[in-house]
Design an enzyme around this catalytic site. Structure first.
Site, PDB file in Angstrom:
ATOM      1  N   GLY A 101      37.579 -26.096  -6.098  1.00  0.00           N
ATOM      2  CA  GLY A 101      36.506 -25.242  -6.599  1.00  0.00           C
ATOM      3  C   GLY A 101      35.195 -25.445  -5.856  1.00  0.00           C
ATOM      4  O   GLY A 101      34.161 -24.945  -6.263  1.00  0.00           O
ATOM      5  N   LEU A 102      35.234 -26.194  -4.745  1.00  0.00           N
ATOM      6  CA  LEU A 102      34.004 -26.422  -3.981  1.00  0.00           C
ATOM      7  C   LEU A 102      33.911 -25.489  -2.776  1.00  0.00           C
ATOM      8  O   LEU A 102      33.048 -25.661  -1.918  1.00  0.00           O
ATOM      9  CB  LEU A 102      33.927 -27.876  -3.525  1.00  0.00           C
ATOM     10  N   SER A 104      36.208 -24.868  -0.321  1.00  0.00           N
ATOM     11  CA  SER A 104      36.688 -25.372   0.972  1.00  0.00           C
ATOM     12  C   SER A 104      37.242 -24.244   1.844  1.00  0.00           C
ATOM     13  O   SER A 104      36.981 -24.202   3.044  1.00  0.00           O
ATOM     14  CB  SER A 104      37.741 -26.459   0.776  1.00  0.00           C
ATOM     15  N   ALA A 107      34.438 -22.102   3.250  1.00  0.00           N
ATOM     16  CA  ALA A 107      33.670 -22.873   4.238  1.00  0.00           C
ATOM     17  C   ALA A 107      34.418 -22.917   5.576  1.00  0.00           C
ATOM     18  O   ALA A 107      33.803 -22.819   6.643  1.00  0.00           O
ATOM     19  CB  ALA A 107      33.390 -24.283   3.726  1.00  0.00           C
ATOM     20  N   ASP A 148      31.327 -16.812  -3.464  1.00  0.00           N
ATOM     21  CA  ASP A 148      31.611 -18.036  -2.696  1.00  0.00           C
ATOM     22  C   ASP A 148      31.201 -17.868  -1.230  1.00  0.00           C
ATOM     23  O   ASP A 148      30.462 -18.683  -0.684  1.00  0.00           O
ATOM     24  CB  ASP A 148      33.114 -18.369  -2.734  1.00  0.00           C
TER      25      ASP A 148
HETATM   26  O1  PMV Z   1      37.496 -21.026  -8.059  1.00  0.00           O
HETATM   27  P1  PMV Z   1      36.226 -20.783  -7.354  1.00  0.00           P
HETATM   28  O2  PMV Z   1      35.299 -21.934  -7.331  1.00  0.00           O
HETATM   29  O3  PMV Z   1      36.371 -20.146  -6.017  1.00  0.00           O
HETATM   30  O4  PMV Z   1      35.383 -19.738  -8.218  1.00  0.00           O
HETATM   31  C1  PMV Z   1      35.873 -18.526  -8.634  1.00  0.00           C
HETATM   32  C2  PMV Z   1      34.777 -17.790  -9.310  1.00  0.00           C
HETATM   33  C3  PMV Z   1      35.244 -16.591 -10.119  1.00  0.00           C
HETATM   34  O5  PMV Z   1      34.082 -16.013 -10.687  1.00  0.00           O
HETATM   35  C4  PMV Z   1      36.180 -17.019 -11.225  1.00  0.00           C
HETATM   36  C5  PMV Z   1      35.943 -15.577  -9.234  1.00  0.00           C
HETATM   37  C6  PMV Z   1      35.041 -14.849  -8.278  1.00  0.00           C
HETATM   38  O6  PMV Z   1      35.583 -14.229  -7.360  1.00  0.00           O
HETATM   39  O7  PMV Z   1      33.807 -14.853  -8.440  1.00  0.00           O
END
Ligand code: PMV
Length: 313
Positions: A101-102, A104, A107, A148
């Site tokens: 969830g960071l 990676s 990036a 992201d």
């Molecule tokens: O799982 P992560 O850290 O890439 O976050 C996803 C974030 C969501 O809002 C759930 C999905 C998105 O595309 O924004």
């Protein structure tokens, strides 16, 4: 050498897919770096990839076409419209834990794009870089919001809302986050798809959750702009409660966020897709080691403390 930082979503995840705003910050302490050198005598289009962190050392031609790096290199070639790339060797190193969830994956996309365009001496404005990184995210994640790739491309705290011009956030006072992984694997695309199904079944209830999240994200922005970290912590707790109702928390995430609060966090929540993955705890700087220890004690992995710096312009 090109690089791109890690990121954390501070608040607004999931609702952001439905055009609510969300806030994300770069985590500059962890990053992906890419170094490219010409591969003398190899035919055009040849790429040798070394990515020691994921134990990958291979020719591009030996990767399956669906591999994220194949997808990325093909996209670059079609964007540059100059035929096969001159042969090169690429070394990818990363201090961002994978699938945590960071960010990676995003990036890697951003750092590779930067490195290859520099290698072929083609300018790559940030806006275009962000679009290309978003195309890669869409291939892998179905319906990503784009938050992201955006925070990672610009490496600045963002107030992000789909379909609206990007806004950079002012951060009045630096703040400390304790980041941790629940140790429970989770696939963003699956969790996002589950939320979509639930939203289709109960559109009014889910719209109400998203509206409540939008409102707290706006208040979190005000708290960041005034440096009111106590208010920000409460908003993070409130966001976690709404994410529980949406159905994306998990017993481990609930236990860990509770452990962080008991150890003195100003607020704690899951961060990202949920059902596992990451969590964040907002902390006074002096309490952070205690919170990190409590999280480790409660079973969290990859616990680390980071500071998000003030941004005044
Ligand atoms: O799982 P992560 O850290 O890439 O976050 C996803 C974030 C969501 O809002 C759930 C999905 C998105 O595309 O924004």
């Amino acid at each position: 050498m090109a690089s791109a930082p890690a990121k954390a979503i501070l608040c607004g995840e999931h609702a952001v897919v439905y055009s609510s705003p969300a806030i994300a910050v770069p985590i500059t302490q962890a990053k992906t770096s890419v170094r490219i050198q010409p591969w003398i005598q190899a035919p055009s289009g040849s790429v040798w990839i070394d990515a020691p962190d994921i134990h990958l050392s291979t020719a591009r031609s030996d990767l399956p076409p669906t591999h994220p790096l194949s997808v990325l290199l093909n996209l670059i070639e079609s964007d540059l419209r100059r035929g096969p790339l001159p042969a090169f060797r690429m070394k990818i190193t990363s201090t961002i834990p994978v699938a945590s969830g960071l960010g990676s994956g995003a990036a890697v996309s951003v750092a590779v794009l930067r490195a290859v365009y520099a290698f072929v001496s083609r300018p790559l404005p940030l806006e275009r870089l962000n679009e290309l990184a978003y195309q890669v995210e869409k291939i892998h994640h179905g319906t990503p919001s784009g938050i992201d790739n955006t925070v990672i491309t610009y490496a600045r705290p963002v107030f992000f809302q789909r379909g609206h011009p990007l806004q950079f956030l002012r951060i009045a006072q630096p703040f400390t986050l304790v980041l941790a992984n629940s140790g429970q694997p989770s696939r963003t695309a699956d969790v996002v798809a589950d939320v979509r199904r639930a939203w289709q079944e109960n559109p009014e209830t889910y719209q109400d959750y998203f509206n409540q999240i939008a409102s707290l994200v706006n208040r979190a922005r005000a708290a960041l702009e005034t440096g009111d970290h106590t208010a920000l912590g409460q908003l993070l707790d409130h966001n976690h409660a709404l994410l529980q109702q949406i159905g994306v928390s998990s017993p481990i995430l609930d236990t860990l966020t509770q452990a962080a609060r008991q150890a003195g966090a100003l607020g704690a929540k899951l961060s990202g897709a949920g059902r596992g993955g990451n969590l964040i705890a907002l902390s006074q700087p002096e309490r952070a080691p205690e919170i990190a220890a409590a999280l480790t004690q409660a079973g969290a992995k990859n616990v680390f403390i980071t500071t998000v710096e003030a941004v005044h312009e």
